[in-house]
Design a protein around this motif. Structure first.
Motif, PDB file in Angstrom:
ATOM      1  N   ALA A  38       0.832  -1.205   0.000  1.00 23.39           N
ATOM      2  CA  ALA A  38       0.000   0.000   0.000  1.00 23.39           C
ATOM      3  C   ALA A  38       0.866   1.255   0.000  1.00 23.39           C
ATOM      4  O   ALA A  38       2.057   1.218   0.331  1.00 23.39           O
ATOM      5  N   ASP A  39       0.234   2.364  -0.352  1.00 20.02           N
ATOM      6  CA  ASP A  39       0.943   3.634  -0.450  1.00 20.02           C
ATOM      7  C   ASP A  39       0.884   4.441   0.849  1.00 20.02           C
ATOM      8  O   ASP A  39       1.128   5.645   0.848  1.00 20.02           O
ATOM      9  N   PHE A  40       0.561   3.793   1.945  1.00 19.68           N
ATOM     10  CA  PHE A  40       0.561   4.458   3.254  1.00 19.68           C
ATOM     11  C   PHE A  40       0.751   3.402   4.330  1.00 19.68           C
ATOM     12  O   PHE A  40       0.596   2.198   4.082  1.00 19.68           O
ATOM     13  N   THR A  41       1.094   3.858   5.516  1.00 19.70           N
ATOM     14  CA  THR A  41       1.222   2.964   6.670  1.00 19.70           C
ATOM     15  C   THR A  41       0.146   3.348   7.680  1.00 19.70           C
ATOM     16  O   THR A  41       0.104   4.497   8.133  1.00 19.70           O
ATOM     17  N   PRO A  42      -0.745   2.429   8.030  1.00 17.69           N
ATOM     18  CA  PRO A  42      -1.821   2.773   8.964  1.00 17.69           C
ATOM     19  C   PRO A  42      -1.312   2.910  10.394  1.00 17.69           C
ATOM     20  O   PRO A  42      -0.310   2.299  10.780  1.00 17.69           O
ATOM     21  N   ASP A  43      -2.027   3.699  11.171  1.00 16.48           N
ATOM     22  CA  ASP A  43      -1.730   3.810  12.600  1.00 16.48           C
ATOM     23  C   ASP A  43      -2.259   2.600  13.364  1.00 16.48           C
ATOM     24  O   ASP A  43      -1.774   2.294  14.452  1.00 16.48           O
ATOM     25  N   ALA A  44      -3.256   1.935  12.809  1.00 19.39           N
ATOM     26  CA  ALA A  44      -3.809   0.714  13.403  1.00 19.39           C
ATOM     27  C   ALA A  44      -4.320  -0.167  12.271  1.00 19.39           C
ATOM     28  O   ALA A  44      -4.873   0.331  11.283  1.00 19.39           O
ATOM     29  N   LEU A  45      -4.124  -1.489  12.418  1.00 19.16           N
ATOM     30  CA  LEU A  45      -4.490  -2.442  11.386  1.00 19.16           C
ATOM     31  C   LEU A  45      -5.303  -3.572  12.013  1.00 19.16           C
ATOM     32  O   LEU A  45      -4.783  -4.385  12.787  1.00 19.16           O
ATOM     33  N   TYR A  46      -6.587  -3.606  11.690  1.00 14.39           N
ATOM     34  CA  TYR A  46      -7.486  -4.657  12.168  1.00 14.39           C
ATOM     35  C   TYR A  46      -7.771  -5.619  11.025  1.00 14.39           C
ATOM     36  O   TYR A  46      -7.891  -5.196   9.866  1.00 14.39           O
ATOM     37  N   VAL A  47      -7.893  -6.895  11.335  1.00 18.88           N
ATOM     38  CA  VAL A  47      -8.065  -7.904  10.288  1.00 18.88           C
ATOM     39  C   VAL A  47      -9.083  -8.965  10.691  1.00 18.88           C
ATOM     40  O   VAL A  47      -9.296  -9.236  11.876  1.00 18.88           O
ATOM     41  N   SER A  48      -9.698  -9.566   9.683  1.00 18.22           N
ATOM     42  CA  SER A  48     -10.411 -10.824   9.889  1.00 18.22           C
ATOM     43  C   SER A  48      -9.382 -11.874  10.290  1.00 18.22           C
ATOM     44  O   SER A  48      -8.234 -11.843   9.825  1.00 18.22           O
ATOM     45  N   PRO A  49      -9.755 -12.847  11.124  1.00 16.14           N
ATOM     46  CA  PRO A  49      -8.792 -13.874  11.526  1.00 16.14           C
ATOM     47  C   PRO A  49      -8.508 -14.899  10.427  1.00 16.14           C
ATOM     48  O   PRO A  49      -7.583 -15.707  10.575  1.00 16.14           O
ATOM     49  N   LEU A  50      -9.266 -14.881   9.321  1.00 13.14           N
ATOM     50  CA  LEU A  50      -9.068 -15.878   8.280  1.00 13.14           C
ATOM     51  C   LEU A  50      -7.779 -15.607   7.502  1.00 13.14           C
ATOM     52  O   LEU A  50      -7.396 -14.459   7.268  1.00 13.14           O
ATOM     53  N   THR A  51      -7.119 -16.686   7.107  1.00 12.97           N
ATOM     54  CA  THR A  51      -5.773 -16.607   6.533  1.00 12.97           C
ATOM     55  C   THR A  51      -5.693 -15.665   5.347  1.00 12.97           C
ATOM     56  O   THR A  51      -4.723 -14.903   5.208  1.00 12.97           O
ATOM     57  N   ARG A  52      -6.678 -15.695   4.456  1.00 12.26           N
ATOM     58  CA  ARG A  52      -6.589 -14.868   3.258  1.00 12.26           C
ATOM     59  C   ARG A  52      -6.553 -13.378   3.588  1.00 12.26           C
ATOM     60  O   ARG A  52      -5.887 -12.599   2.881  1.00 12.26           O
ATOM     61  N   ALA A  53      -7.240 -12.968   4.645  1.00 16.58           N
ATOM     62  CA  ALA A  53      -7.214 -11.563   5.053  1.00 16.58           C
ATOM     63  C   ALA A  53      -5.880 -11.218   5.705  1.00 16.58           C
ATOM     64  O   ALA A  53      -5.291 -10.161   5.434  1.00 16.58           O
ATOM     65  N   ARG A  54      -5.376 -12.102   6.534  1.00 20.47           N
ATOM     66  CA  ARG A  54      -4.112 -11.828   7.224  1.00 20.47           C
ATOM     67  C   ARG A  54      -2.939 -11.816   6.249  1.00 20.47           C
ATOM     68  O   ARG A  54      -2.029 -10.991   6.377  1.00 20.47           O
ATOM     69  N   GLN A  55      -2.966 -12.714   5.268  1.00 19.49           N
ATOM     70  CA  GLN A  55      -1.906 -12.709   4.261  1.00 19.49           C
ATOM     71  C   GLN A  55      -1.942 -11.425   3.434  1.00 19.49           C
ATOM     72  O   GLN A  55      -0.901 -10.854   3.109  1.00 19.49           O
ATOM     73  N   THR A  56      -3.147 -10.985   3.094  1.00 23.19           N
ATOM     74  CA  THR A  56      -3.287  -9.737   2.347  1.00 23.19           C
ATOM     75  C   THR A  56      -2.751  -8.559   3.143  1.00 23.19           C
ATOM     76  O   THR A  56      -2.008  -7.716   2.613  1.00 23.19           O
ATOM     77  N   ALA A  57      -3.099  -8.500   4.416  1.00 26.21           N
ATOM     78  CA  ALA A  57      -2.637  -7.409   5.270  1.00 26.21           C
ATOM     79  C   ALA A  57      -1.115  -7.381   5.369  1.00 26.21           C
ATOM     80  O   ALA A  57      -0.500  -6.308   5.373  1.00 26.21           O
ATOM     81  N   GLU A  58      -0.486  -8.554   5.418  1.00 27.15           N
ATOM     82  CA  GLU A  58       0.974  -8.619   5.512  1.00 27.15           C
ATOM     83  C   GLU A  58       1.624  -8.092   4.236  1.00 27.15           C
ATOM     84  O   GLU A  58       2.671  -7.431   4.292  1.00 27.15           O
ATOM     85  N   ILE A  59       1.026  -8.368   3.079  1.00 26.71           N
ATOM     86  CA  ILE A  59       1.585  -7.871   1.820  1.00 26.71           C
ATOM     87  C   ILE A  59       1.365  -6.362   1.684  1.00 26.71           C
ATOM     88  O   ILE A  59       2.271  -5.623   1.274  1.00 26.71           O
ATOM     89  N   LEU A  60       0.189  -5.894   2.043  1.00 29.17           N
ATOM     90  CA  LEU A  60      -0.113  -4.461   1.918  1.00 29.17           C
ATOM     91  C   LEU A  60       0.641  -3.622   2.936  1.00 29.17           C
ATOM     92  O   LEU A  60       1.099  -2.517   2.624  1.00 29.17           O
ATOM     93  N   PHE A  61       0.750  -4.165   4.155  1.00 28.00           N
ATOM     94  CA  PHE A  61       1.326  -3.397   5.262  1.00 28.00           C
ATOM     95  C   PHE A  61       2.385  -4.232   5.979  1.00 28.00           C
ATOM     96  O   PHE A  61       2.193  -4.642   7.135  1.00 28.00           O
ATOM     97  N   PRO A  62       3.496  -4.535   5.324  1.00 26.62           N
ATOM     98  CA  PRO A  62       4.494  -5.432   5.916  1.00 26.62           C
ATOM     99  C   PRO A  62       5.046  -4.890   7.233  1.00 26.62           C
ATOM    100  O   PRO A  62       5.382  -3.715   7.343  1.00 26.62           O
TER     101      PRO A  62
END
Length: 202
Positions: A38-62
């Motif tokens: 992603a083109d920004f870094t969030p101050d807080a990152l909430y996710v669904s517990p399902l793997t596909r959401a968590r993997q996406t979050a890791e790629i967008l906001f490493p």
């Protein structure tokens, strides 16, 4: 506060148009390759517990700490999960569910109204918590169902349920200025962290 509500990247089930619901399906190789930081870094990152959401979050906001919220998971489609509409074209229970505009309960699954209620409660709780913490940029990575349920209720301008689903890796940017007074979020733009690269919020 700006809220970025983002759908997970593509899975094999998405590509094959299968109902995945609460099945813990990971991103496909194509899905992972089709996402970018992603083109920004969030101050807080909430996710669904399902793997596909968590993997996406890791790629967008490493490297950004993820806060999982159980009730942000997708709707449970019960016995329909793992199958697509072609495989169920003669299934009486599936045909009855479709005829109800998907409003009745899926066999062994959730009723849409119950899914919307638990998702909206969880989503509102995340917004309240982030505002209380003084967060300026909040990212939530979850599912198409999360987007549709939450933004049908809280998004402005008002849109129907099915009008609030972004593509894989896509999402909505919302202004929370009116949340405390009116419990609504104003749409200010969209993002797409699949291909092509993300657009700036309008």
């Amino acid at each position: 506060m700006l809220v970025y509500l983002i759908r997970h990247g593509q899975t094999v089930y998405n590509a094959e148009k299968r109902y995945q619901g609460t099945r813990d399906i990971p991103l496909s190789d194509a899905g992972r390759a089709g996402l970018h930081k992603a083109d920004f870094t969030p101050d807080a990152l909430y996710v669904s517990p399902l793997t596909r959401a968590r993997q996406t979050a890791e790629i967008l906001f490493p490297g950004v700490a993820q806060i999982p919220v159980q009730d942000l998971r997708e709707m449970c489609f019960g016995s329909f999960e793992g199958r697509n509409y072609i495989e169920m074209e003669h299934d009486a229970e599936y045909l009855a569910w479709v005829a109800s505009n998907s409003e009745t309960a899926c066999p062994d699954g959730e009723r849409k109204a119950d899914f919307c209620e638990r998702t909206c409660k969880a989503f509102a709780g995340v917004i309240d918590e982030a505002l209380a913490k003084g967060v300026e940029r909040l990212a939530i990575v979850a599912h198409g169902g999360t987007q549709m349920a939450s933004l049908e209720r809280f998004g402005r301008p008002a849109r129907g349920y099915y009008d609030w689903c972004a593509g894989n890796g896509g999402g909505f940017v919302l202004d929370a200025s009116r949340w405390k007074t009116d419990r609504v979020l104003d749409l200010v733009g969209t993002v797409d962290y699949g291909n092509p690269p993300a657009r700036e919020a309008q």
